[in-house]
Motif scaffolding. Structure first.
Motif, PDB file in Angstrom:
ATOM      1  N   GLY B 151     -11.391  56.619   7.195  1.00  0.00           N
ATOM      2  CA  GLY B 151     -12.581  55.766   7.069  1.00  0.00           C
ATOM      3  C   GLY B 151     -12.312  54.387   7.654  1.00  0.00           C
ATOM      4  O   GLY B 151     -13.105  53.865   8.435  1.00  0.00           O
ATOM      5  N   VAL B 152     -11.163  53.806   7.299  1.00  0.00           N
ATOM      6  CA  VAL B 152     -10.795  52.480   7.807  1.00  0.00           C
ATOM      7  C   VAL B 152     -10.550  52.530   9.307  1.00  0.00           C
ATOM      8  O   VAL B 152     -11.004  51.679  10.068  1.00  0.00           O
ATOM      9  CB  VAL B 152      -9.524  51.971   7.076  1.00  0.00           C
ATOM     10  CG1 VAL B 152      -9.064  50.653   7.663  1.00  0.00           C
ATOM     11  CG2 VAL B 152      -9.783  51.842   5.586  1.00  0.00           C
ATOM     12  N   LEU B 153      -9.844  53.579   9.728  1.00  0.00           N
ATOM     13  CA  LEU B 153      -9.509  53.715  11.141  1.00  0.00           C
ATOM     14  C   LEU B 153     -10.764  53.805  12.000  1.00  0.00           C
ATOM     15  O   LEU B 153     -10.870  53.180  13.058  1.00  0.00           O
ATOM     16  CB  LEU B 153      -8.652  54.973  11.333  1.00  0.00           C
ATOM     17  CG  LEU B 153      -8.015  55.131  12.708  1.00  0.00           C
ATOM     18  CD1 LEU B 153      -6.922  54.114  12.908  1.00  0.00           C
ATOM     19  CD2 LEU B 153      -7.459  56.534  12.879  1.00  0.00           C
ATOM     20  N   PHE B 154     -11.743  54.568  11.504  1.00  0.00           N
ATOM     21  CA  PHE B 154     -12.978  54.716  12.261  1.00  0.00           C
ATOM     22  C   PHE B 154     -13.674  53.375  12.438  1.00  0.00           C
ATOM     23  O   PHE B 154     -14.151  53.044  13.515  1.00  0.00           O
ATOM     24  CB  PHE B 154     -13.917  55.695  11.556  1.00  0.00           C
ATOM     25  CG  PHE B 154     -15.216  55.878  12.268  1.00  0.00           C
ATOM     26  CD1 PHE B 154     -15.273  56.636  13.425  1.00  0.00           C
ATOM     27  CD2 PHE B 154     -16.374  55.264  11.818  1.00  0.00           C
ATOM     28  CE1 PHE B 154     -16.462  56.779  14.105  1.00  0.00           C
ATOM     29  CE2 PHE B 154     -17.563  55.409  12.489  1.00  0.00           C
ATOM     30  CZ  PHE B 154     -17.610  56.175  13.638  1.00  0.00           C
ATOM     31  N   LYS B 155     -13.673  52.607  11.389  1.00  0.00           N
ATOM     32  CA  LYS B 155     -14.320  51.300  11.455  1.00  0.00           C
ATOM     33  C   LYS B 155     -13.659  50.430  12.520  1.00  0.00           C
ATOM     34  O   LYS B 155     -14.327  49.739  13.282  1.00  0.00           O
ATOM     35  CB  LYS B 155     -14.238  50.626  10.083  1.00  0.00           C
ATOM     36  CG  LYS B 155     -15.179  49.454   9.945  1.00  0.00           C
ATOM     37  CD  LYS B 155     -15.269  48.973   8.518  1.00  0.00           C
ATOM     38  CE  LYS B 155     -16.019  47.655   8.486  1.00  0.00           C
ATOM     39  NZ  LYS B 155     -16.191  47.127   7.160  1.00  0.00           N
ATOM     40  N   LYS B 156     -12.330  50.528  12.575  1.00  0.00           N
ATOM     41  CA  LYS B 156     -11.613  49.736  13.582  1.00  0.00           C
ATOM     42  C   LYS B 156     -11.967  50.168  15.003  1.00  0.00           C
ATOM     43  O   LYS B 156     -11.878  49.386  15.941  1.00  0.00           O
ATOM     44  CB  LYS B 156     -10.097  49.880  13.380  1.00  0.00           C
ATOM     45  CG  LYS B 156      -9.572  48.969  12.292  1.00  0.00           C
ATOM     46  CD  LYS B 156      -8.056  48.868  12.363  1.00  0.00           C
ATOM     47  CE  LYS B 156      -7.397  49.943  11.526  1.00  0.00           C
ATOM     48  NZ  LYS B 156      -5.943  49.810  11.457  1.00  0.00           N
ATOM     49  N   SER B 157     -12.328  51.454  15.144  1.00  0.00           N
ATOM     50  CA  SER B 157     -12.585  51.957  16.489  1.00  0.00           C
ATOM     51  C   SER B 157     -13.941  51.537  17.013  1.00  0.00           C
ATOM     52  O   SER B 157     -14.248  51.695  18.177  1.00  0.00           O
ATOM     53  CB  SER B 157     -12.499  53.485  16.498  1.00  0.00           C
ATOM     54  OG  SER B 157     -13.691  54.038  15.975  1.00  0.00           O
ATOM     55  N   LYS B 158     -14.787  51.003  16.132  1.00  0.00           N
ATOM     56  CA  LYS B 158     -16.125  50.650  16.581  1.00  0.00           C
ATOM     57  C   LYS B 158     -16.101  49.314  17.313  1.00  0.00           C
ATOM     58  O   LYS B 158     -15.237  48.476  17.080  1.00  0.00           O
ATOM     59  CB  LYS B 158     -17.080  50.541  15.382  1.00  0.00           C
ATOM     60  CG  LYS B 158     -17.333  51.857  14.709  1.00  0.00           C
ATOM     61  CD  LYS B 158     -18.102  52.811  15.577  1.00  0.00           C
ATOM     62  CE  LYS B 158     -19.594  52.568  15.470  1.00  0.00           C
ATOM     63  NZ  LYS B 158     -20.339  53.639  16.150  1.00  0.00           N
ATOM     64  N   HIS B 159     -17.064  49.157  18.182  1.00  0.00           N
ATOM     65  CA  HIS B 159     -17.161  47.911  18.928  1.00  0.00           C
ATOM     66  C   HIS B 159     -17.376  46.751  17.962  1.00  0.00           C
ATOM     67  O   HIS B 159     -18.065  46.887  16.955  1.00  0.00           O
ATOM     68  CB  HIS B 159     -18.333  48.012  19.897  1.00  0.00           C
ATOM     69  CG  HIS B 159     -18.337  46.943  20.938  1.00  0.00           C
ATOM     70  ND1 HIS B 159     -18.843  45.708  20.695  1.00  0.00           N
ATOM     71  CD2 HIS B 159     -17.874  46.932  22.216  1.00  0.00           C
ATOM     72  CE1 HIS B 159     -18.707  44.973  21.785  1.00  0.00           C
ATOM     73  NE2 HIS B 159     -18.117  45.701  22.712  1.00  0.00           N
ATOM     74  N   ILE B 160     -16.790  45.622  18.301  1.00  0.00           N
ATOM     75  CA  ILE B 160     -16.766  44.489  17.385  1.00  0.00           C
ATOM     76  C   ILE B 160     -18.162  44.064  16.931  1.00  0.00           C
ATOM     77  O   ILE B 160     -18.349  43.645  15.793  1.00  0.00           O
ATOM     78  CB  ILE B 160     -15.999  43.321  18.032  1.00  0.00           C
ATOM     79  CG1 ILE B 160     -15.748  42.203  17.025  1.00  0.00           C
ATOM     80  CG2 ILE B 160     -16.717  42.748  19.230  1.00  0.00           C
ATOM     81  CD1 ILE B 160     -14.397  41.588  17.185  1.00  0.00           C
ATOM     82  N   ILE B 161     -19.172  44.244  17.799  1.00  0.00           N
ATOM     83  CA  ILE B 161     -20.491  43.756  17.415  1.00  0.00           C
ATOM     84  C   ILE B 161     -21.143  44.579  16.317  1.00  0.00           C
ATOM     85  O   ILE B 161     -22.107  44.171  15.712  1.00  0.00           O
ATOM     86  CB  ILE B 161     -21.452  43.675  18.620  1.00  0.00           C
ATOM     87  CG1 ILE B 161     -21.658  45.045  19.217  1.00  0.00           C
ATOM     88  CG2 ILE B 161     -20.974  42.682  19.643  1.00  0.00           C
ATOM     89  CD1 ILE B 161     -22.824  45.078  20.159  1.00  0.00           C
ATOM     90  N   TYR B 162     -20.595  45.801  16.072  1.00  0.00           N
ATOM     91  CA  TYR B 162     -21.208  46.604  15.016  1.00  0.00           C
ATOM     92  C   TYR B 162     -20.407  46.575  13.717  1.00  0.00           C
ATOM     93  O   TYR B 162     -20.867  47.003  12.689  1.00  0.00           O
ATOM     94  CB  TYR B 162     -21.348  48.061  15.445  1.00  0.00           C
ATOM     95  CG  TYR B 162     -22.183  48.233  16.671  1.00  0.00           C
ATOM     96  CD1 TYR B 162     -23.556  47.949  16.640  1.00  0.00           C
ATOM     97  CD2 TYR B 162     -21.624  48.656  17.865  1.00  0.00           C
ATOM     98  CE1 TYR B 162     -24.319  48.093  17.773  1.00  0.00           C
ATOM     99  CE2 TYR B 162     -22.387  48.798  18.996  1.00  0.00           C
ATOM    100  CZ  TYR B 162     -23.736  48.519  18.949  1.00  0.00           C
ATOM    101  OH  TYR B 162     -24.498  48.666  20.058  1.00  0.00           O
ATOM    102  N   GLN B 163     -19.162  46.085  13.815  1.00  0.00           N
ATOM    103  CA  GLN B 163     -18.289  46.208  12.656  1.00  0.00           C
ATOM    104  C   GLN B 163     -18.853  45.540  11.414  1.00  0.00           C
ATOM    105  O   GLN B 163     -18.735  46.059  10.321  1.00  0.00           O
ATOM    106  CB  GLN B 163     -16.904  45.641  12.973  1.00  0.00           C
ATOM    107  CG  GLN B 163     -16.046  46.666  13.686  1.00  0.00           C
ATOM    108  CD  GLN B 163     -14.654  46.164  13.944  1.00  0.00           C
ATOM    109  OE1 GLN B 163     -14.278  45.115  13.460  1.00  0.00           O
ATOM    110  NE2 GLN B 163     -13.904  46.913  14.714  1.00  0.00           N
ATOM    111  N   GLU B 164     -19.513  44.401  11.635  1.00  0.00           N
ATOM    112  CA  GLU B 164     -19.976  43.653  10.469  1.00  0.00           C
ATOM    113  C   GLU B 164     -21.017  44.419   9.655  1.00  0.00           C
ATOM    114  O   GLU B 164     -21.024  44.348   8.439  1.00  0.00           O
ATOM    115  CB  GLU B 164     -20.533  42.296  10.905  1.00  0.00           C
ATOM    116  CG  GLU B 164     -21.650  42.417  11.919  1.00  0.00           C
ATOM    117  CD  GLU B 164     -21.996  41.069  12.537  1.00  0.00           C
ATOM    118  OE1 GLU B 164     -23.116  40.601  12.300  1.00  0.00           O
ATOM    119  OE2 GLU B 164     -21.125  40.495  13.223  1.00  0.00           O
TER     120      GLU B 164
END
Lengths: 638, 220
Positions: B151-164
């Protein structure tokens, strides 16, 4: 011990030949020994001339391309889809692989150990027969895929025409026909509804007796020779030239030249006295030979399945390559390729619309963003797109958006299948953020322009280069007008854009050496996209936005237009336009050579002359960045 | 003094656990591509760390991008605690026909399977705590392995503009996003295989953008 995974592997295998011929228990034994392999696009399982592996393979998910290596170029032989087996050579003959297997898209493959398989199969002759057929079909390209029970369903063009010429010609099966007693008008209606240029006239026993083409109608009806209600018998050309199926492209072409005709009827026994089974047109031959843009465009417009679109788009790549070799002007190449890209997208949208259960609830527009929006996409790149729909009452907003999101999901999936990878940053219409009503979009752009921050600038480089590909024009015009209105008093936004445009330093260092990547796996490679192309693209966008020039998206055209309205800097703009074209061409050529996007260049692989050429293109980058600094007063912001 | 006390305590551990602990003495990590990873999942009687029990453990291991089917782990555990509520999720009934082992036996097999390799789980904290509680009940220490949460890893893989504005991602969400076929969802082994696929697909996306390094992978 229970092994659920092996059971699920067995459940998959048992539905696909040759495993459907085995007993469940044997199958489970094999399944227990299977290795599940995940492959990214481009990963290879084995290469031609590699010694044979202990496994053969079945595609579980995705698609694996089999390539024949010809000099430095990979020619695609076939694509194995879900449930297809490949890499069976070691089962039949203990010799090195002849083909290279590479993932055509993200895939999951089951590797089946040969020893375990052979033990389980023992001497099941049905299994061996299947394997040998599969092996033989794979060994040389088959075009008559239907007969091989769809083991290998795809055909993709090869680069060498010699091979093509001796391929079996791919004729149209079940062609459109009319009965000999029909009226010409009805036949013509049939032709136009199927978008075809000819129709075969058949008798009661389905034997071909004549053919009517567009030119027959032009010459005999439009000239008033016959009334439109006349019988087809009076108009058709007769008799028809017939042939057996299985004739080669070269033979087909010869026949057509000999009889000076554009269509051959394929009949069951090859004579006029048997049932019609297909038609081979001159168009079909050209399609197989495949390097003619108008043929490719036609093929795209007629495509009924995404697979056909993929084939057509791949042909465009062959075309692009030959254009580059022939040194055809890049602006011309770009025009053709973007037309093809747009047509592929339009067709993908049309096909996706058909899959939807209901027609769109309101008008919408499909936008291409980024390089496709600028009409500069040459090689396959990521897809960037967005969708605007007409305003709806608030109560039905969610429902409307859901409809378009589903549509966009189908479209992006189709585009991905064709070869345009999903956007890594998810800038696609299937993302709720980029699929909204016109009012929402206006607000979004207004927000970016009036409150510029890093995120807005990051996005603007993609979203401000949009062009309409499909759908309602008014929506897009409305959006463009609002954007330009907002831009009128927004110097801060231009400052931000300007900073972004000069953030990449010039490609040359202090001692005029190339600046290469400092770390990562691209270390010591030169990034031509971010260091050379992006500064030019960003600068052009900023300048046209600030001068309120609407409707020009292409970077080199933008510079040419700027040269016209700002004669003082004519020379600079023209050199930017030239540099952009030269660099794009360079990148594309590199991409072909290395089978990638061409973004990273290994400097050692370049000749001295090429390096000099590149360096010459860098001068305008420096100049335009200096100009931006002065014009937008960027020194104070740095 | 302290050392002596620690040493003394250690002595009470059964030999298989001591051997497991020994594995962590040599610290060496090679290339990510040639390292063995173990993806695992547990099915439990519920979500209460103290009251609920592990009913089954499933695990698959892989090096590079290949998962060997015959090297997977599938354990069913005898438990006195039983919760009819969760049966409809995992389908494990109290006196099923499956070959079951007791908790200590399961731990022994599990530890010899995972060795000192990096463990991967979705919402790893839950599975880790469930396992630790079970180990403590049987007089052992905790798991020492490094963990990666998909779950955490997937979040890291997303483009920075969507992470928030990323929400909490369930395994089902990830399957949908990453196009992982959902087979045998809610059996421990099935979920372990799905988790492995999710992991492989996510790191291939990460690797495309940068040269993947250990400290990035293991940071949360």
């Amino acid at each position: 011990m229970k092994n659920s995974i092996a059971e699920r592997v067995r459940d998959f295998l048992k539905n696909h030949p040759p495993f459907n011929l085995l007993k469940q228990k044997k199958l489970l034994e094999i399944a227990e020994e299977v290795v599940i392999i995940y492959l990214e696009k481009g990963d290879s399982l084995f290469k031609a001339n590699d010694t044979f592996n202990e496994h053969f393979y079945m595609v579980r998910d995705g698609a694996i391309g089999l390539f024949h290596q010809n000099k430095r170029v990979d020619e695609i032989v076939t694509i194995s889809d879900v449930g297809d087996i490949f890499g069976v050579r070691p089962l039949i003959a203990q010799e090195n692989y002849k083909l290279t297997a590479k993932a055509n898209e993200e895939s999951i493959v089951y590797a089946i150990p040969i020893v375990a398989f052979q033990e389980a199969v023992e001497n099941n002759s049905a299994v061996y027969k299947y394997l040998i057929t599969a092996f033989a079909t794979n060994a040389y390209d088959s075009y008559t895929s239907k007969e091989n029970k769809e083991i290998f369903v795809d055909y993709l063009p090869s680069n060498s025409q010699d091979i093509t010429n001796f391929q079996t010609a791919n004729y149209t099966k079940s062609p459109i026909v009319c009965h000999i007693s029909s009226k010409l008008k009805d036949a013509a209606i049939q032709m136009s509804s199927h978008k075809i240029g000819c129709i075969i006239v058949v008798d009661d026993t389905k034997k071909p007796v004549g053919i009517i083409t567009n030119s027959d109608i032009k010459n005999k009806i439009a000239t008033g020779l016959f009334p439109i209600e006349t019988n087809v018998k009076n108009i058709m050309s007769s008799p028809v030239i017939t042939n057996k199926k299985g004739l080669t492209v070269a033979d087909g072409q010869l026949q057509m030249i000999k009889h000076n005709i554009g269509h051959l009827c394929i009949t069951k026994d090859g004579t006029v006295n048997s049932k019609l089974v297909g038609v081979l047109s001159h168009h079909d031959i050209l399609v197989t030979l495949g390097n003619n843009p108008s043929v490719i465009l036609k093929e795209i417009k007629r495509a009924k399945r995404t697979k056909k679109l993929r084939t057509a788009r791949l042909k465009a790549n062959t075309l692009l390559k030959s254009y580059l070799e022939q040194n055809i002007p890049l602006s011309h190449i770009i025009t053709i390729i973007s037309q093809i890209n747009d047509a592929v997208t339009v067709r993908a949208i049309e096909l996706s619309l058909k899959k939807m259960l209901t027609p769109p609830p309101v008008a919408f527009s499909w936008l291409a963003l980024g390089s496709q929006g600028r009409k500069e996409q040459l090689l396959f790149t990521d897809q960037d797109n967005a969708l605007i729909f007409e305003d709806v009452p608030e109560s039905s907003y969610e429902e409307t958006q859901a409809y378009f999101l589903e549509l966009a999901r189908l479209i992006t999936k189709a585009l991905n299948k064709i070869g345009f990878e999903y956007c890594e940053a998810d800038m696609m219409a299937s993302n709720p953020e980029w699929c909204k009503s016109i009012t929402e979009w206006k607000a979004q752009f207004e927000n970016w322009i009036t409150n510029p921050d890093e995120k807005a600038i990051l996005l603007s480089s993609i979203f401000f280069d949009y062009s309409r590909i499909y759908g309602n024009e008014k929506l897009v015009d409305e959006l463009t007008n609002t954007i330009y209105k907002n831009l009128e008093n927004s110097s801060l936004f231009f400052n931000f854009l300007g900073l972004d445009a000069i953030k990449n330093p010039t490609p040359l260092g202090f001692f005029k050496q190339f600046l290469v990547e400092q770390n990562g796996d691209k270390k010591d490679l030169f990034n031509i996209k971010s260091r050379a192309l992006m500064p030019l693209i960003d600068a052009a966008r900023l300048l046209v936005l600030s001068k309120q020039l609407k409707g020009i998206n292409n970077t080199s055209e933008r510079y040419e237009r700027l040269a016209e309205i700002d004669p003082k800097n004519k020379e600079l703009y023209e050199s930017c336009s030239y540099a952009f074209k030269a660099l794009s061409k360079f990148k594309t050529k590199q991409g072909f050579q290395n089978n990638n996007s061409g973004k990273f260049i290994e400097l050692e692989s370049l000749t001295k002359e090429e390096k000099l050429k590149l360096k010459r293109c860098f001068k305008p980058i420096q100049d335009i960045q200096e100009t931006l600094k002065v014009r937008f007063d960027l020194k104070n912001f740095m | 003094m302290l050392e002596k006390w620690l040493h003394k305590k250690k002595k009470h551990y059964p030999s298989f656990y001591l051997e497991y602990l020994d594995l962590f003495k040599k610290k060496k990590r090679g290339r990510i591509q040639s390292t063995r990873f173990v993806a695992f999942d547990t099915e439990t009687t519920g979500f209460n760390f103290d009251k609920d029990r592990v009913l089954s453990i499933g695990a698959v291991s892989f090096i590079g991008k290949s998962i060997h089917v015959n090297n997977s782990l599938e354990l069913y555990i005898k438990q006195d605690i039983f919760n009819p509520e969760t049966v409809k999720i995992h389908g494990l009934i109290k006196h099923g026909a499956l070959n079951k082992v007791n908790e200590l036996e399961a731990i022994k097999i599990f530890l010899s399977y995972i060795k000192n390799d990096v463990l991967i789980a979705h919402h790893a904290n839950f599975d880790r705590t469930m396992m630790n509680k079970m180990m403590q009940r049987n007089g052992l220490g905790k798991l020492k392995n490094k963990f990666i949460d998909t779950g955490v890893l997937f979040k890291k893989s997303k483009h920075i503009i969507y992470q928030e504005n990323l929400k909490h991602h369930s395994l089902d969400d990830l399957c949908k996003e990453l196009n992982v076929p959902k087979v045998d969802r809610h059996t421990a082994t099935g979920d372990a295989l799905i988790t492995a696929m999710v992991f492989l697909k996510t790191i291939s996306r990460l690797d495309k953008r940068k040269n993947l390094k250990w400290n990035y992978l293991l940071s949360s």
